[in-house]
Design an enzyme around this catalytic site. Structure first.
Site, PDB file in Angstrom:
ATOM      1  N   ASP A   1       0.875  -1.311  -0.026  1.00 21.10           N
ATOM      2  CA  ASP A   1       0.173  -0.028   0.033  1.00 21.10           C
ATOM      3  C   ASP A   1       0.803   1.229  -0.058  1.00 21.10           C
ATOM      4  O   ASP A   1       0.253   2.364   0.298  1.00 21.10           O
ATOM      5  CB  ASP A   1      -0.904   0.172   1.218  1.00 21.10           C
ATOM      6  N   GLU A   2       2.101   1.224  -0.424  1.00 21.64           N
ATOM      7  CA  GLU A   2       2.744   2.347  -0.478  1.00 21.64           C
ATOM      8  C   GLU A   2       3.787   2.296  -1.554  1.00 21.64           C
ATOM      9  O   GLU A   2       4.224   1.321  -2.061  1.00 21.64           O
ATOM     10  CB  GLU A   2       3.862   2.527   0.953  1.00 21.64           C
TER      11      GLU A   2
END
Length: 92
Positions: A64-65
């Site tokens: 998620d990054e």
């Protein structure tokens, strides 16, 4: 691992990235939801595709990054990087 905690759980000392067994010791009435990793991975791929339309300089850090290099993309998108990121946020 705890991914998110409500204010009540946080007041009891629960923090993101804490093992669930420790969180439940601090907040025994907490509701624990089973993660759906297949759904998370599919959504991460969808969002990564948005990123790759903005720039070829996408450096994934985790599910998620990511870090995006937007230098030189103003001409491509006909907008400054801050406007491009604002549109990206709305799309996501």
């Amino acid at each position: 691992m705890v991914s998110a905690a409500c204010y009540i759980a946080r007041a009891a000392g629960v923090r993101p990235a804490m093992p669930v067994f420790k969180a439940l010791r601090l907040c025994p009435d907490a509701v624990v939801l089973k993660p759906n990793m297949a759904k998370y991975a599919a959504e991460a791929r969808r969002i990564r595709a948005f990123m790759e339309r903005l720039t070829p300089l996408v450096q994934p850090l985790s599910i998620d990054e990511a870090v995006l290099g937007l230098s030189g993309t103003a001409a491509l998108h006909r907008a400054p990087p801050v406007a491009v990121l604002a549109r990206f946020a709305l799309d996501v």
